[in-house]
Design a protein around this motif. Structure first.
Motif, PDB file in Angstrom:
ATOM      1  N   PRO A 169       0.825  -1.218   0.000  1.00  0.00           N
ATOM      2  CA  PRO A 169       0.000   0.000   0.000  1.00  0.00           C
ATOM      3  C   PRO A 169       0.856   1.265   0.000  1.00  0.00           C
ATOM      4  N   HIS A 170       0.269   2.357  -0.471  1.00  0.00           N
ATOM      5  CA  HIS A 170       0.950   3.654  -0.476  1.00  0.00           C
ATOM      6  C   HIS A 170       0.913   4.266   0.923  1.00  0.00           C
ATOM      7  N   ARG A 171       1.893   5.130   1.195  1.00  0.00           N
ATOM      8  CA  ARG A 171       1.998   5.831   2.475  1.00  0.00           C
ATOM      9  C   ARG A 171       1.907   4.842   3.644  1.00  0.00           C
ATOM     10  N   ALA A 172       2.623   3.741   3.490  1.00  0.00           N
ATOM     11  CA  ALA A 172       2.637   2.714   4.531  1.00  0.00           C
ATOM     12  C   ALA A 172       3.954   1.960   4.456  1.00  0.00           C
ATOM     13  N   VAL A 173       4.310   1.330   5.539  1.00  0.00           N
ATOM     14  CA  VAL A 173       5.504   0.497   5.592  1.00  0.00           C
ATOM     15  C   VAL A 173       5.070  -0.907   5.976  1.00  0.00           C
ATOM     16  N   VAL A 174       5.694  -1.913   5.348  1.00  0.00           N
ATOM     17  CA  VAL A 174       5.339  -3.314   5.581  1.00  0.00           C
ATOM     18  C   VAL A 174       6.521  -4.011   6.248  1.00  0.00           C
ATOM     19  N   PHE A 175       6.251  -4.641   7.393  1.00  0.00           N
ATOM     20  CA  PHE A 175       7.273  -5.388   8.113  1.00  0.00           C
ATOM     21  C   PHE A 175       6.861  -6.851   8.210  1.00  0.00           C
ATOM     22  N   CYS A 176       7.837  -7.738   8.056  1.00  0.00           N
ATOM     23  CA  CYS A 176       7.666  -9.149   8.388  1.00  0.00           C
ATOM     24  C   CYS A 176       8.295  -9.363   9.765  1.00  0.00           C
ATOM     25  N   VAL A 177       7.515  -9.822  10.718  1.00  0.00           N
ATOM     26  CA  VAL A 177       7.919  -9.869  12.120  1.00  0.00           C
ATOM     27  C   VAL A 177       7.900 -11.305  12.625  1.00  0.00           C
ATOM     28  N   ASP A 178       8.923 -11.649  13.393  1.00  0.00           N
ATOM     29  CA  ASP A 178       8.948 -12.962  14.043  1.00  0.00           C
ATOM     30  C   ASP A 178      10.054 -12.978  15.082  1.00  0.00           C
ATOM     31  N   GLU A 179      10.115 -14.083  15.827  1.00  0.00           N
ATOM     32  CA  GLU A 179      11.170 -14.254  16.828  1.00  0.00           C
ATOM     33  C   GLU A 179      11.979 -15.493  16.511  1.00  0.00           C
ATOM     34  N   LYS A 180      13.264 -15.392  16.732  1.00  0.00           N
ATOM     35  CA  LYS A 180      14.127 -16.580  16.685  1.00  0.00           C
ATOM     36  C   LYS A 180      14.511 -16.853  18.132  1.00  0.00           C
ATOM     37  N   SER A 181      13.813 -17.807  18.725  1.00  0.00           N
ATOM     38  CA  SER A 181      13.958 -18.030  20.166  1.00  0.00           C
ATOM     39  C   SER A 181      14.950 -19.147  20.457  1.00  0.00           C
ATOM     40  N   GLN A 182      15.395 -19.163  21.699  1.00  0.00           N
ATOM     41  CA  GLN A 182      16.267 -20.233  22.201  1.00  0.00           C
ATOM     42  C   GLN A 182      17.523 -20.414  21.343  1.00  0.00           C
ATOM     43  N   ILE A 183      18.175 -19.318  20.994  1.00  0.00           N
ATOM     44  CA  ILE A 183      19.447 -19.395  20.270  1.00  0.00           C
ATOM     45  C   ILE A 183      20.529 -19.753  21.279  1.00  0.00           C
ATOM     46  N   GLN A 184      21.232 -20.842  21.048  1.00  0.00           N
ATOM     47  CA  GLN A 184      22.194 -21.337  22.016  1.00  0.00           C
ATOM     48  C   GLN A 184      23.583 -20.729  21.815  1.00  0.00           C
ATOM     49  N   LEU A 258       1.941  -5.393   9.495  1.00  0.00           N
ATOM     50  CA  LEU A 258       2.805  -6.420  10.069  1.00  0.00           C
ATOM     51  C   LEU A 258       2.364  -7.799   9.600  1.00  0.00           C
ATOM     52  N   VAL A 259       3.298  -8.556   9.061  1.00  0.00           N
ATOM     53  CA  VAL A 259       3.066  -9.958   8.707  1.00  0.00           C
ATOM     54  C   VAL A 259       3.626 -10.809   9.839  1.00  0.00           C
ATOM     55  N   MET A 260       2.769 -11.611  10.469  1.00  0.00           N
ATOM     56  CA  MET A 260       3.184 -12.399  11.633  1.00  0.00           C
ATOM     57  C   MET A 260       2.573 -13.795  11.559  1.00  0.00           C
ATOM     58  N   ASP A 261       3.102 -14.697  12.399  1.00  0.00           N
ATOM     59  CA  ASP A 261       2.493 -16.019  12.501  1.00  0.00           C
ATOM     60  C   ASP A 261       1.471 -16.032  13.634  1.00  0.00           C
ATOM     61  N   GLN A 295       8.801 -13.450   5.144  1.00  0.00           N
ATOM     62  CA  GLN A 295      10.125 -13.226   4.569  1.00  0.00           C
ATOM     63  C   GLN A 295      11.232 -13.124   5.609  1.00  0.00           C
ATOM     64  N   VAL A 296      10.889 -12.755   6.836  1.00  0.00           N
ATOM     65  CA  VAL A 296      11.946 -12.639   7.842  1.00  0.00           C
ATOM     66  C   VAL A 296      12.545 -14.006   8.160  1.00  0.00           C
ATOM     67  N   GLU A 297      11.797 -15.086   7.900  1.00  0.00           N
ATOM     68  CA  GLU A 297      12.352 -16.422   8.098  1.00  0.00           C
ATOM     69  C   GLU A 297      13.545 -16.656   7.181  1.00  0.00           C
ATOM     70  N   ARG A 298      13.496 -16.094   5.991  1.00  0.00           N
ATOM     71  CA  ARG A 298      14.648 -16.223   5.074  1.00  0.00           C
ATOM     72  C   ARG A 298      15.855 -15.489   5.627  1.00  0.00           C
ATOM     73  N   LEU A 302      19.775 -16.742   6.858  1.00  0.00           N
ATOM     74  CA  LEU A 302      21.077 -16.128   6.594  1.00  0.00           C
ATOM     75  C   LEU A 302      21.856 -15.924   7.888  1.00  0.00           C
ATOM     76  N   LEU A 303      21.168 -15.455   8.921  1.00  0.00           N
ATOM     77  CA  LEU A 303      21.822 -15.262  10.221  1.00  0.00           C
ATOM     78  C   LEU A 303      22.395 -16.581  10.738  1.00  0.00           C
ATOM     79  N   THR A 304      21.618 -17.641  10.631  1.00  0.00           N
ATOM     80  CA  THR A 304      22.089 -18.950  11.100  1.00  0.00           C
ATOM     81  C   THR A 304      23.273 -19.437  10.293  1.00  0.00           C
ATOM     82  N   GLN A 305      23.179 -19.300   8.973  1.00  0.00           N
ATOM     83  CA  GLN A 305      24.218 -19.826   8.097  1.00  0.00           C
ATOM     84  C   GLN A 305      25.522 -19.060   8.245  1.00  0.00           C
TER      85      GLN A 305
END
Length: 364
Positions: A169-184, A258-261, A295-298, A302-305
């Motif tokens: 949409p115009h005059r809007a920002v789109v975020f893909c949001v999620d958490e990467k939990s329990q990172i050891q 916001l795109v979320m699960d 898309q944030v899962e992609r 990258l962060l993991t790799q």
């Protein structure tokens, strides 16, 4: 003075000349066939065998052989003749048995066939079984996973999220949001040996655990920039703090999508109240078991790799610093992911897979 019997002139038709020229120019032509075509074309210029051999840096015998073959059989004479070899030992019936056995049965006491087990069962060599499996694309030792979404609103959610990606949409920002939990935070039990010429980096297979942390991230789909926040715990309280950070980074004049699960963290009363007070926020939920739409899962991959998988962290603080450094480096030159598939293409692919799965289930 020419010694020996003179050679009859070698004449080409226009079709033969064109075909020979194609043999020489085509990249997929074998080196041998291209050389034979060059020999014939040179002979057609009226040169004798010795002159052709000198030009092409070949032996006189080679030139004479292919000149004679062409005069006798024309273009077909330049092709390789079937070579003698060992007679075939595996019959068509045995090939069919190998394929049928791999597809329709299992060995006693095991979940899948090995080449040795099947070779022993059918009285052939393990190498023959391996070749047949490769020819038919069979890999009994490998397994893949799948999960079809049972979400009753699957179609609506796919169209909603993909439509947001392809037509933001115009005059809007789109975020893909999620958490990467329990990172050891993992540290190897012995020092890592660095890579050397001819030798890979080496590390021990075992490790020491030093605690965990969680990363909350929002990927801006237009720019690829990441807003990240690290917390030791993964609750609605931490998610609300992260939303405060996102809100502070978006100009007040813009709407936020916001795109979320469907995580419970995203739907608690605290989070519902937060969104209720901010009408510029619009939520788009991915289908159940549909995290591949986010898309944030992609970016998490990258962060993991590139940082987490091969990283050595002696404390949670070291791990968190490494994650922050990765985000900082990424945001210096962010690049958005390019979404190309339409909702119709995705839904058609899911439908084909569902039909195939249902058919295989009925067959078994």
């Amino acid at each position: 003075m020419q010694i020996g019997r003179p050679k009859a002139p070698l004449k080409l038709t226009s079709e033969e000349r064109n075909e020979l020229v194609n043999y020489r120019r085509r990249r997929k032509t074998s080196h041998g066939l291209a050389t034979r075509a060059a020999i014939v074309l040179a002979c057609a210029e009226g040169l004798d065998n010795k002159s052709v051999a000198r030009r092409l840096q070949l032996s006189n015998a080679t030139v004479g052989k292919w000149r004679s073959r062409f005069v006798e059989s024309r273009l077909e004479g330049l092709l390789d003749e079937p070579r003698p070899g060992a007679p075939r030992k595996i019959s068509d019936d045995q090939v069919e048995q190998v394929v049928t056995l791999a597809l329709e049965s299992k060995p006693e006491g095991a979940t899948h066939w090995s080449t040795r087990d099947m070779a022993k069962r059918l009285g052939v060599s393990a190498m023959a079984v391996s070749r047949i499996w490769r020819a038919f694309g069979l890999r009994p030792h490998r397994v893949d996973s799948f999960k079809l979404s049972p979400d009753p609103l699957l179609i609506d959610k796919v169209r909603d999220v993909v439509g947001l990606y392809l037509n933001p949409p115009h005059r809007a920002v789109v975020f893909c949001v999620d958490e990467k939990s329990q990172i050891q935070a993992l540290d190897r039990t012995q020092p890592v040996l660095p890579m050397r010429p001819g030798q890979l980096e080496r590390r021990t297979h075992d490790y020491r655990r030093h605690g965990t942390t969680s990363l909350f991230a929002a990927l801006e789909i237009a720019t690829g920039k990441i807003i990240g926040q690290i917390h030791r715990r993964h609750r609605s309280l931490e998610f609300r703090k992260f939303l405060d950070t996102v809100d502070a980074n978006v100009p007040a004049a813009l709407d936020v999508h916001l795109v979320m699960d469907n995580s419970s963290t995203h739907k608690s009363p605290m989070i519902r109240a937060w969104f209720a007070k901010r009408p510029r926020y619009h939520l788009h939920f991915t289908p159940t078991y549909g995290s591949w739409l986010n898309q944030v899962e992609r970016w998490f991959a990258l962060l993991t790799q590139r940082q987490i998988k091969r990283g050595t962290h002696r404390s949670v603080r070291d791990l968190e610093k490494a994650i922050r450094d990765f985000i900082h480096h990424h945001n210096r030159d962010p690049k958005p992911f390019h979404w190309v598939k339409t909702a119709d293409e995705i839904l058609a692919s899911i439908a084909r897979f569902a039909q195939l799965t249902a058919r295989d289930h009925v067959a078994t």
